[in-house]
Write a protein that holds these residues in place. Sequence first.
Motif, PDB file in Angstrom:
ATOM      1  N   VAL A  70      -3.723  -3.821  -1.302  1.00 36.34           N
ATOM      2  CA  VAL A  70      -2.858  -3.173  -2.310  1.00 36.34           C
ATOM      3  C   VAL A  70      -1.617  -4.024  -2.553  1.00 36.34           C
ATOM      4  O   VAL A  70      -1.283  -4.355  -3.697  1.00 36.34           O
ATOM      5  CB  VAL A  70      -2.438  -1.749  -1.850  1.00 36.34           C
ATOM      6  N   VAL A  71      -0.950  -4.420  -1.469  1.00 39.15           N
ATOM      7  CA  VAL A  71       0.337  -5.114  -1.693  1.00 39.15           C
ATOM      8  C   VAL A  71       0.160  -6.531  -2.219  1.00 39.15           C
ATOM      9  O   VAL A  71       1.004  -7.035  -2.949  1.00 39.15           O
ATOM     10  CB  VAL A  71       1.228  -5.111  -0.424  1.00 39.15           C
ATOM     11  N   LEU A  72      -0.979  -7.170  -1.866  1.00 42.53           N
ATOM     12  CA  LEU A  72      -1.178  -8.533  -2.357  1.00 42.53           C
ATOM     13  C   LEU A  72      -1.776  -8.582  -3.760  1.00 42.53           C
ATOM     14  O   LEU A  72      -1.742  -9.594  -4.426  1.00 42.53           O
ATOM     15  CB  LEU A  72      -2.075  -9.320  -1.389  1.00 42.53           C
ATOM     16  N   SER A  73      -2.326  -7.497  -4.205  1.00 36.26           N
ATOM     17  CA  SER A  73      -2.922  -7.517  -5.548  1.00 36.26           C
ATOM     18  C   SER A  73      -1.867  -7.236  -6.610  1.00 36.26           C
ATOM     19  O   SER A  73      -2.180  -6.874  -7.734  1.00 36.26           O
ATOM     20  CB  SER A  73      -4.024  -6.472  -5.634  1.00 36.26           C
ATOM     21  N   LYS A  74      -0.637  -7.357  -6.197  1.00 38.40           N
ATOM     22  CA  LYS A  74       0.515  -7.220  -7.106  1.00 38.40           C
ATOM     23  C   LYS A  74       0.634  -5.806  -7.686  1.00 38.40           C
ATOM     24  O   LYS A  74       1.280  -5.618  -8.707  1.00 38.40           O
ATOM     25  CB  LYS A  74       0.466  -8.265  -8.219  1.00 38.40           C
ATOM     26  N   VAL A  75      -0.050  -4.897  -7.029  1.00 35.91           N
ATOM     27  CA  VAL A  75       0.149  -3.517  -7.484  1.00 35.91           C
ATOM     28  C   VAL A  75       1.555  -3.090  -7.061  1.00 35.91           C
ATOM     29  O   VAL A  75       2.065  -2.070  -7.443  1.00 35.91           O
ATOM     30  CB  VAL A  75      -0.923  -2.578  -6.870  1.00 35.91           C
ATOM     31  N   SER A  76       2.188  -3.987  -6.371  1.00 42.66           N
ATOM     32  CA  SER A  76       3.552  -3.812  -5.844  1.00 42.66           C
ATOM     33  C   SER A  76       3.518  -3.145  -4.479  1.00 42.66           C
ATOM     34  O   SER A  76       3.046  -3.757  -3.536  1.00 42.66           O
ATOM     35  CB  SER A  76       4.493  -3.125  -6.810  1.00 42.66           C
ATOM     36  N   ARG A  77       3.904  -1.880  -4.399  1.00 41.76           N
ATOM     37  CA  ARG A  77       4.129  -1.269  -3.089  1.00 41.76           C
ATOM     38  C   ARG A  77       2.972  -0.389  -2.652  1.00 41.76           C
ATOM     39  O   ARG A  77       2.260   0.146  -3.464  1.00 41.76           O
ATOM     40  CB  ARG A  77       5.371  -0.391  -3.152  1.00 41.76           C
ATOM     41  N   TYR A  78       2.924  -0.228  -1.348  1.00 40.56           N
ATOM     42  CA  TYR A  78       2.012   0.770  -0.795  1.00 40.56           C
ATOM     43  C   TYR A  78       2.897   1.823  -0.156  1.00 40.56           C
ATOM     44  O   TYR A  78       3.811   1.503   0.600  1.00 40.56           O
ATOM     45  CB  TYR A  78       1.109   0.116   0.248  1.00 40.56           C
ATOM     46  N   ASN A  79       2.667   3.054  -0.455  1.00 43.60           N
ATOM     47  CA  ASN A  79       3.482   4.109   0.152  1.00 43.60           C
ATOM     48  C   ASN A  79       2.567   5.268   0.510  1.00 43.60           C
ATOM     49  O   ASN A  79       2.131   5.992  -0.356  1.00 43.60           O
ATOM     50  CB  ASN A  79       4.562   4.557  -0.847  1.00 43.60           C
ATOM     51  N   SER A  80       2.257   5.372   1.786  1.00 43.34           N
ATOM     52  CA  SER A  80       1.380   6.472   2.193  1.00 43.34           C
ATOM     53  C   SER A  80       1.467   6.697   3.688  1.00 43.34           C
ATOM     54  O   SER A  80       2.293   6.077   4.369  1.00 43.34           O
ATOM     55  CB  SER A  80      -0.042   6.146   1.760  1.00 43.34           C
ATOM     56  N   GLU A  81       0.536   7.561   4.155  1.00 45.76           N
ATOM     57  CA  GLU A  81       0.579   7.924   5.574  1.00 45.76           C
ATOM     58  C   GLU A  81      -0.251   6.931   6.390  1.00 45.76           C
ATOM     59  O   GLU A  81      -1.337   6.546   5.974  1.00 45.76           O
ATOM     60  CB  GLU A  81      -0.032   9.319   5.684  1.00 45.76           C
ATOM     61  N   VAL A  82       0.257   6.480   7.542  1.00 54.35           N
ATOM     62  CA  VAL A  82      -0.561   5.679   8.468  1.00 54.35           C
ATOM     63  C   VAL A  82      -0.386   6.264   9.869  1.00 54.35           C
ATOM     64  O   VAL A  82       0.604   6.936  10.154  1.00 54.35           O
ATOM     65  CB  VAL A  82      -0.160   4.174   8.497  1.00 54.35           C
ATOM     66  N   HIS A  83      -1.357   5.944  10.726  1.00 61.13           N
ATOM     67  CA  HIS A  83      -1.235   6.376  12.116  1.00 61.13           C
ATOM     68  C   HIS A  83      -0.984   5.144  12.972  1.00 61.13           C
ATOM     69  O   HIS A  83      -1.809   4.223  13.008  1.00 61.13           O
ATOM     70  CB  HIS A  83      -2.524   7.057  12.582  1.00 61.13           C
ATOM     71  N   LYS A  89      -1.284   4.345  23.975  1.00 66.04           N
ATOM     72  CA  LYS A  89      -2.497   4.745  23.253  1.00 66.04           C
ATOM     73  C   LYS A  89      -2.374   6.085  22.489  1.00 66.04           C
ATOM     74  O   LYS A  89      -3.343   6.551  21.890  1.00 66.04           O
ATOM     75  CB  LYS A  89      -3.744   4.846  24.181  1.00 66.04           C
ATOM     76  N   SER A  90      -1.203   6.661  22.539  1.00 68.13           N
ATOM     77  CA  SER A  90      -1.020   7.847  21.690  1.00 68.13           C
ATOM     78  C   SER A  90      -0.792   7.373  20.250  1.00 68.13           C
ATOM     79  O   SER A  90      -0.496   6.191  20.027  1.00 68.13           O
ATOM     80  CB  SER A  90       0.171   8.673  22.176  1.00 68.13           C
ATOM     81  N   THR A  91      -0.942   8.273  19.307  1.00 69.43           N
ATOM     82  CA  THR A  91      -0.699   7.865  17.904  1.00 69.43           C
ATOM     83  C   THR A  91       0.475   8.652  17.311  1.00 69.43           C
ATOM     84  O   THR A  91       0.723   9.796  17.683  1.00 69.43           O
ATOM     85  CB  THR A  91      -1.940   8.115  17.005  1.00 69.43           C
ATOM     86  N   ILE A  92       1.143   7.949  16.422  1.00 69.35           N
ATOM     87  CA  ILE A  92       2.284   8.593  15.737  1.00 69.35           C
ATOM     88  C   ILE A  92       1.991   8.579  14.245  1.00 69.35           C
ATOM     89  O   ILE A  92       1.586   7.537  13.701  1.00 69.35           O
ATOM     90  CB  ILE A  92       3.594   7.810  15.998  1.00 69.35           C
ATOM     91  N   ILE A  93       2.188   9.722  13.642  1.00 65.80           N
ATOM     92  CA  ILE A  93       1.947   9.765  12.187  1.00 65.80           C
ATOM     93  C   ILE A  93       3.220   9.314  11.492  1.00 65.80           C
ATOM     94  O   ILE A  93       4.308   9.833  11.748  1.00 65.80           O
ATOM     95  CB  ILE A  93       1.564  11.181  11.729  1.00 65.80           C
ATOM     96  N   CYS A  94       3.070   8.287  10.654  1.00 63.75           N
ATOM     97  CA  CYS A  94       4.259   7.736   9.969  1.00 63.75           C
ATOM     98  C   CYS A  94       4.016   7.667   8.475  1.00 63.75           C
ATOM     99  O   CYS A  94       2.877   7.588   8.017  1.00 63.75           O
ATOM    100  CB  CYS A  94       4.520   6.318  10.430  1.00 63.75           C
ATOM    101  N   ASN A  95       5.126   7.677   7.782  1.00 65.59           N
ATOM    102  CA  ASN A  95       5.039   7.324   6.370  1.00 65.59           C
ATOM    103  C   ASN A  95       5.323   5.830   6.293  1.00 65.59           C
ATOM    104  O   ASN A  95       6.348   5.367   6.798  1.00 65.59           O
ATOM    105  CB  ASN A  95       6.080   8.117   5.591  1.00 65.59           C
ATOM    106  N   ALA A  96       4.411   5.053   5.688  1.00 69.61           N
ATOM    107  CA  ALA A  96       4.607   3.593   5.648  1.00 69.61           C
ATOM    108  C   ALA A  96       4.933   3.151   4.229  1.00 69.61           C
ATOM    109  O   ALA A  96       4.258   3.539   3.285  1.00 69.61           O
ATOM    110  CB  ALA A  96       3.338   2.907   6.120  1.00 69.61           C
ATOM    111  N   ASN A  97       5.988   2.370   4.154  1.00 69.58           N
ATOM    112  CA  ASN A  97       6.355   1.771   2.875  1.00 69.58           C
ATOM    113  C   ASN A  97       6.126   0.273   3.048  1.00 69.58           C
ATOM    114  O   ASN A  97       6.800  -0.371   3.849  1.00 69.58           O
ATOM    115  CB  ASN A  97       7.829   2.077   2.627  1.00 69.58           C
ATOM    116  N   VAL A  98       5.141  -0.289   2.360  1.00 71.02           N
ATOM    117  CA  VAL A  98       4.732  -1.684   2.617  1.00 71.02           C
ATOM    118  C   VAL A  98       4.865  -2.484   1.324  1.00 71.02           C
ATOM    119  O   VAL A  98       4.456  -2.024   0.263  1.00 71.02           O
ATOM    120  CB  VAL A  98       3.268  -1.746   3.110  1.00 71.02           C
ATOM    121  N   PHE A  99       5.479  -3.643   1.454  1.00 74.68           N
ATOM    122  CA  PHE A  99       5.591  -4.498   0.247  1.00 74.68           C
ATOM    123  C   PHE A  99       5.520  -5.973   0.632  1.00 74.68           C
ATOM    124  O   PHE A  99       5.706  -6.335   1.798  1.00 74.68           O
ATOM    125  CB  PHE A  99       6.873  -4.192  -0.534  1.00 74.68           C
TER     126      PHE A  99
END
Length: 546
Positions: A70-83, A89-99
Motif C-alpha cells: 500500500v505505502v509503496l504503490s504511492k497510495v500514500s498512507r496506510y492507516n489501520s489496525e495491526v497486531h 509473545k503476547s500481542t498488542i492491538i495497535c492503530n498503525a499509521n504507515v507512510f
Amino acid sequence: MNSDVSEFRWIVENISTSVIVTSLSGNILFANAVCEKLIGYSRDELTSLLVEDIIANSKEVNSWEHIKDVVLSKVSRYNSEVHLICKNKSTIICNANVFCVYSNENIPECIVLVFRDISNEISSSEKLKKKNLELARINSELLRSNKDLKKISEIKTKFLSIASHELKTPLTSIKGYTEIILTTMKDKVDNEIGQMIESISRAAEKLHEVINNMLDVTRIEQKRLRLKPVDMNLKETMLLCINELNQLASQRNMTFKWDIEENLPLFYGDKMRIQQVFTNLLSNALKYSPDNSEIEIKISIEDDRYYHIIIIDHGIGIDKEEQEKIFKPFYEIARTIDHNTDTSKYMGGGTGLGLSIVKGIIERHGGLVWVKSDGTAQGKFPGSEFHINLPLKSIVQWDDDETQLIKLHKVMGSHRKKRDDNLHDDTKKSILIIDDDRDAVKIVRRVLQPEIEIITAETGEDGLRIAFKRKPSLILLDLYLPGLDGCQISKILRSQEETRNIPISFFSAATQNEEIERCYASGADDFIIKPFDSKELTEKINRLLM
Ligand code: ADP
C-alpha cells in the motif's frame, strides 16, 4: 540510513507514540524509546529484526506485505489496525499509521510506522458492546414483564368485574328473601330465627358493600368512573355523614367536632360520591382511633382556588413509608396488634379498598388527597390528618359522564310520557318478567302481588311470544338470557306496532356503564340494578306504570 533520517531522529525520540523506521525491504533501522517499552524488545534487539517479525500475519488484520504494498504503490498512507507481537509473545492491538519517506528526487528511501496502543479502547468498546447487548436483553425482558403485568392487571380487573357480577345475582335472592321475611313475615318466625335472619341480612348488606367497592375499584382502574355532577353544599354533605356515623361514635364515647367556613360556595360535583369519600374517611378515623377520642373536621377556602377539607383523628397514626401506599387498592397496614385496647377492639379490619376509592373519586373531580402523620409509636396515639383539595371552579370535562346517561334517560322519559298518556287505564296492571333467575322472579312476585299480575318467561323467545299475546303494562327484562339477549328483545319490542308503547325496564346485575348505555340505546325506559331492595323496586315499578 541517510542524513535526513538522523535529522528527524531527535524529534521521533521525544514524541509519545511508538515509532519504527524500516528499510524498504523491512529491516528495522530505528525504534524510539516508547516503542521499546511497548513491545519489550531493546532497541538493539529490534534493529536485528525484520518488521514482519513483530507484525502478526493473520486473516483478520493486515500483514506487513500488504502494508508495504500500500505505502509503496504511492497510495500514500496506510492507516489501520495491526497486531504487534511483543517479546513475551503476547500481542498488542495497535492503530498503525504507515507512510513512505521519499528523497528529493522522489525515490522511496525508508518506511515509517507509527503505532498507538488501542487495546484498552478495544476492550472498553467490547465491554460497551457487551453492556449494550445485556441492556437490550434486560430491556426486552422488561417489555415482556410489562406485557405480562398488563395482562395480569387486565385479568384481575376482569375477574373483579365478573366476580362482582356473579355475586350480585345470588345476593339478590339472599337480600330479597331476608327482607321479605323481616318485613312481612316477622310474626310467623320465632324470635331466635328472626335474629338469625337479621344477621344474614346484615351480612348480605356488608357483602353488597364489598361488591360495590370492588366494582368501584375496577371502574377507577379502567378510568370508567362516571359522575353525576350537581351544585352541592359541602358543609351539608359533611354534616349528613357525621350524623350517620354519630351513633357508632357515641357507642365508643367518641365525638366529632367541626370548624366549617360559613357561606362556602356551592361545589360542582357528584354528591353521592363525595358523601362516599367523607363517610370513608370519617369511618377510618373512627376505626383507627381509641375510645373517648375526638375527630376534628375543617373545611375552608384556600388561595381562592380550592376547598381544603381536613379530617383529623387522634388514633394510631401512619408511618411515613406507608403514607402513599395506603391509597393503593387492597393495601392494608397489617399491624392489628396496635389496633387493640383493653377496653375495646376498635380496629375493624377492612378490605383495603376504601382509600383507593377515595383517591379515585377525588382525582376524578380534579382534586387531590393526601395524609399527614408523625408515624406510629407503640402505646401512643400520634393521630393522622387526611387532607383533600377540591377545585373551586370545576376543571373537569364532564362530557363523557353520566350526565349523558341522564339525558338519554330523560329523552326516553318524555317518549314514555307520550306512551303513558295513551296507555293510561284503570284495569289491573300486569308485568311480564323475562328472566331465567327464578329466585329474583319469586321475590318480585312477592313484593308486587297481589296488586299487580306477574307473568313470567325464562327465555327471550318465550318472552316475545307472551308480550305479543298478552300486551303487559310493563316488561322487566334481564340483560343476559339464554338465546336472544335483553337488548335484542328490547329492539324487537320497540320495532313492532303491538309492543312499541309498552314500557321496558332492564332488570339486571350488570353495572358496567357500557352495558347500561347499550340497554338504554335498545329502547329501554329504565334500569333496575340487582340486588334491589323492595322499596326501591316498588317505587320504580309504580313510576313506570303510572
Ligand atoms: P380499610 O378497609 O382496611 O380501612 P382503607 O383503604 O380505608 O382500607 O385503608 C387502608 C389502610 O390505611 C388501612 O388498612 C389502615 O391500615 C390505614 N389507615 C386508613 N385510615 C387510617 C387512619 N385514619 N389512621 C390510621 N391508619 C389508617
